[in-house]
Scaffold this active site. Structure first.
Site, mmCIF file in Angstrom:
data_model
loop_
_atom_site.group_PDB
_atom_site.id
_atom_site.type_symbol
_atom_site.label_atom_id
_atom_site.label_comp_id
_atom_site.label_asym_id
_atom_site.label_seq_id
_atom_site.Cartn_x
_atom_site.Cartn_y
_atom_site.Cartn_z
ATOM 1 C CG ASP A 109 3.146 4.592 -4.888
ATOM 2 O OD1 ASP A 109 3.025 5.686 -4.335
ATOM 3 O OD2 ASP A 109 2.503 3.584 -4.563
ATOM 4 C CG HIS A 113 -4.502 0.963 -8.641
ATOM 5 N ND1 HIS A 113 -5.813 0.948 -8.243
ATOM 6 C CD2 HIS A 113 -3.859 1.820 -7.810
ATOM 7 C CE1 HIS A 113 -5.959 1.775 -7.225
ATOM 8 N NE2 HIS A 113 -4.791 2.314 -6.935
ATOM 9 C CG HIS A 151 -2.048 0.905 1.251
ATOM 10 N ND1 HIS A 151 -2.488 1.594 0.158
ATOM 11 C CD2 HIS A 151 -2.829 1.339 2.288
ATOM 12 C CE1 HIS A 151 -3.476 2.406 0.507
ATOM 13 N NE2 HIS A 151 -3.703 2.268 1.797
HETATM 14 N N1 AMX Z 1 4.315 -6.711 -10.471
HETATM 15 C C1 AMX Z 1 4.242 -8.053 -10.330
HETATM 16 N N2 AMX Z 1 3.100 -8.748 -10.179
HETATM 17 C C2 AMX Z 1 1.958 -8.022 -10.247
HETATM 18 C C3 AMX Z 1 1.958 -6.633 -10.449
HETATM 19 C C4 AMX Z 1 3.198 -5.960 -10.537
HETATM 20 N N3 AMX Z 1 3.292 -4.652 -10.666
HETATM 21 N N4 AMX Z 1 0.673 -6.197 -10.453
HETATM 22 C C5 AMX Z 1 -0.088 -7.296 -10.278
HETATM 23 N N5 AMX Z 1 0.687 -8.394 -10.149
HETATM 24 C C6 AMX Z 1 0.240 -9.767 -9.842
HETATM 25 C C7 AMX Z 1 -0.407 -9.801 -8.467
HETATM 26 O O1 AMX Z 1 0.568 -9.970 -7.441
HETATM 27 C C8 AMX Z 1 -1.344 -10.965 -8.579
HETATM 28 O O2 AMX Z 1 -0.588 -12.164 -8.416
HETATM 29 P P1 AMX Z 1 -1.228 -13.444 -7.633
HETATM 30 O O3 AMX Z 1 -2.421 -13.830 -8.443
HETATM 31 O O4 AMX Z 1 -0.105 -14.425 -7.678
HETATM 32 O O5 AMX Z 1 -1.584 -12.974 -6.253
HETATM 33 C C9 AMX Z 1 -1.799 -10.890 -10.023
HETATM 34 O O6 AMX Z 1 -0.807 -10.126 -10.717
HETATM 35 C C10 AMX Z 1 -3.140 -10.214 -10.209
HETATM 36 O O7 AMX Z 1 -3.099 -8.960 -9.535
HETATM 37 P P2 AMX Z 1 -4.103 -7.782 -9.874
HETATM 38 O O8 AMX Z 1 -5.500 -8.298 -9.707
HETATM 39 O O9 AMX Z 1 -3.743 -7.192 -11.190
HETATM 40 O O10 AMX Z 1 -3.754 -6.696 -8.789
HETATM 41 P P3 AMX Z 1 -4.002 -6.718 -7.208
HETATM 42 O O11 AMX Z 1 -5.213 -5.933 -6.939
HETATM 43 O O12 AMX Z 1 -3.921 -8.108 -6.628
HETATM 44 O O13 AMX Z 1 -2.703 -5.960 -6.679
HETATM 45 C C11 AMX Z 1 -1.140 -4.220 -6.441
HETATM 46 C C12 AMX Z 1 -2.565 -4.584 -6.858
HETATM 47 C C13 AMX Z 1 -0.996 -2.707 -6.474
HETATM 48 C C14 AMX Z 1 -0.878 -4.709 -4.986
HETATM 49 C C15 AMX Z 1 -0.166 -4.892 -7.432
HETATM 50 O O14 AMX Z 1 -0.383 -4.380 -8.728
HETATM 51 C C16 AMX Z 1 1.287 -4.696 -7.038
HETATM 52 O O15 AMX Z 1 1.800 -5.457 -6.201
HETATM 53 N N6 AMX Z 1 1.996 -3.665 -7.640
HETATM 54 C C17 AMX Z 1 3.370 -3.390 -7.296
HETATM 55 C C18 AMX Z 1 3.413 -2.659 -5.956
HETATM 56 C C19 AMX Z 1 2.926 -1.229 -6.106
HETATM 57 O O16 AMX Z 1 3.373 -0.470 -6.968
HETATM 58 N N7 AMX Z 1 2.003 -0.843 -5.205
HETATM 59 C C20 AMX Z 1 1.457 0.527 -5.195
HETATM 60 C C21 AMX Z 1 -0.034 0.544 -5.396
HETATM 61 C C22 AMX Z 1 -0.602 1.921 -5.185
HETATM 62 C C23 AMX Z 1 -0.721 2.229 -3.716
HETATM 63 O O17 AMX Z 1 -1.551 1.688 -2.986
HETATM 64 N N8 AMX Z 1 0.130 3.077 -3.210
#
Ligand code: AMX
Length: 392
Positions: free
Chosen positions: A328, A273, A232
């Site tokens: 971010d 996201h 987050h």
């Molecule tokens: N890098 C690697 N894997 C990713 C990814 C990324 N940027 N975005 C999504 N995925 C993966 C997820 O981990 C998930 O894997 P799983 O099925 O094995 O658990 C799969 O793809 C499906 O995910 P999703 O439905 O597209 O997204 P989510 O809602 O589960 O997760 C988020 C959202 C932000 C946690 C994820 O995109 C992520 O980890 N991003 C990188 C971290 C980041 O930049 N976070 C900042 C978010 C904004 C904020 O809150 N500040």
């Protein structure tokens, strides 16, 4: 499709919705902002890109009053905040002082600092407590930065009439051109991060705690703990660390790096996201600001190249719902470029901003149902694998 058509509709809950972190399940209403999956966050109906250059004080007014202030209201509101900042409860700062040299993450300090402000002075009126907290955030933030750095409490006397961000930079003892760029980046950062709908983890957590009629300060401190998680708010810290690990703006090398991170099952920070399905306009706004302030900065150049390369690679995995840049991606590079060199502090800026949106939403929830307020949160969990047992 209009933005309102993109709002979720009510639907039947089925087994597939369980253990998904309440993903997409409607649980309430939000008057401060909504997130369009394709166009990003709107504050009280205004797209965030239209507000990015406005003053944080005017956006606080917008989120609280649900309309932009006129010139007189804007001046009066800033004066009111300045007056509230005059009376910083000294007891709260002493609690922080007693934690030095102390370890922990700056977000732990922010959470403790907000709780300490509440211990020193809570009126019990969530609106007054919210405005007092917002007014005192610059001094709280500067105190955390300086105390943790071993410099004691701020030496420059607080001067809240300068404005929230301006006073924070002044309290850090920074003046001149360095201060000007810092102020510009921080003002935009605050405006962009103040609110993001009702269901993001920190806002939801704050409202959840507040629904039990805990004080605004207790609820906000909980919200800051929620924000501190690496998936987050702490992602902005991880993002700059990620960019620094890349260390090159050569697109081919960046692509190889992104692929090796994915192969090692590590996240590509700054992308993806839970709700957005396009590039976050807040990413675009910060990248545009960086083009004015630090176009030749190494981290900024890497971010710009990463923004082009990473979505193509992430889009190869159909599981990833949104391969595009999130808020971010560039914030850390900008904060670093204007002089904040320690990424572990970045999430505290996010927290500072989010105090505004969370406060406004807690006030709205307290005023709901004709002033009775939203009842204490109590979602249902279904007991499984628990056959009734009797002690022999
Ligand atoms: N890098 C690697 N894997 C990713 C990814 C990324 N940027 N975005 C999504 N995925 C993966 C997820 O981990 C998930 O894997 P799983 O099925 O094995 O658990 C799969 O793809 C499906 O995910 P999703 O439905 O597209 O997204 P989510 O809602 O589960 O997760 C988020 C959202 C932000 C946690 C994820 O995109 C992520 O980890 N991003 C990188 C971290 C980041 O930049 N976070 C900042 C978010 C904004 C904020 O809150 N500040």
């Amino acid at each position: 499709m209009s933005d309102s058509e993109e709002q979720p509709t009510l639907f039947e809950i089925n087994e597939g919705h369980l253990d998904t972190g309440l993903r997409g399940i409607p649980v309430g209403t939000c008057r401060t902002s909504f997130v369009s999956p394709t166009k990003g966050v709107h504050y009280v109906g205004y797209p965030i890109s239209d507000l990015a250059e406005m003053s944080p004080e005017d956006i606080i007014f917008l989120l609280f009053e649900k309309r932009l202030p006129n010139r007189q209201e804007s001046q009066d509101f800033s004066k009111d905040l300045a007056a509230r900042a005059e009376e910083m409860p000294a007891g709260a700062l002493r609690i922080l002082e007693s934690m030095t040299p102390g370890g922990g993450h700056p977000m732990d300090w922010l959470s403790v600092g907000i709780q300490a402000l509440g211990m020193a002075e809570t009126t019990g009126d969530v609106r007054a407590d919210s405005l007092n907290l917002i007014a005192r955030m610059p001094e709280l933030m500067a105190s955390i930065f300086l105390l943790r750095g071993g410099h004691g409490l701020p030496k420059s006397g607080s001067d809240p009439e300068r404005g929230l961000v301006e006073n924070f930079v002044h309290l850090l003892g920074i003046e001149g051109v360095e201060a000007e760029n810092m102020i510009r980046v921080l003002r935009t950062f605050l405006v962009l991060h103040m609110d993001h709908g009702g269901g993001n983890l920190s806002t939801f957590s704050g409202k959840c705690v507040a629904s039990g009629r805990a004080s605004l300060f207790a609820a906000m401190s909980s919200a800051m703990n929620a924000l501190s998680g690496p998936l987050h708010g702490r992602a902005n810290q991880s993002c700059l660390e990620f960019v620094q690990r890349i260390g090159t703006s050569d697109p081919e090398k960046i692509e190889a790096f992104v692929r090796s991170e994915l192969a090692a099952k590590r996240p590509i920070y700054g992308f993806g996201h839970a709700v957005l399905r396009a590039e976050d306009p807040r990413a675009a706004a910060q990248i545009a600001l960086g083009g004015e302030i630090c176009p030749d900065d190494e981290n900024y150049k890497i971010v710009k190249a990463l923004r082009e390369v990473a979505p193509k690679v992430l889009a190869e995995n159909p599981k990833i719902s949104n391969p595009f840049a999130n808020v971010d991606v560039a914030s850390g590079a900008l904060l670093h470029a204007v002089g904040f060199h320690k990424p572990e502090y970045f999430t505290t800026f996010f927290g500072w901003a989010r105090v505004v949106g969370i406060s406004a939403q807690i006030i709205d929830e307290r005023n709901a149902r004709g002033g009775r307020g939203v009842p204490i949160y109590r979602p249902k969990y279904i007991g499984v694998n628990q056959p009734v047992q009797r002690l022999e």
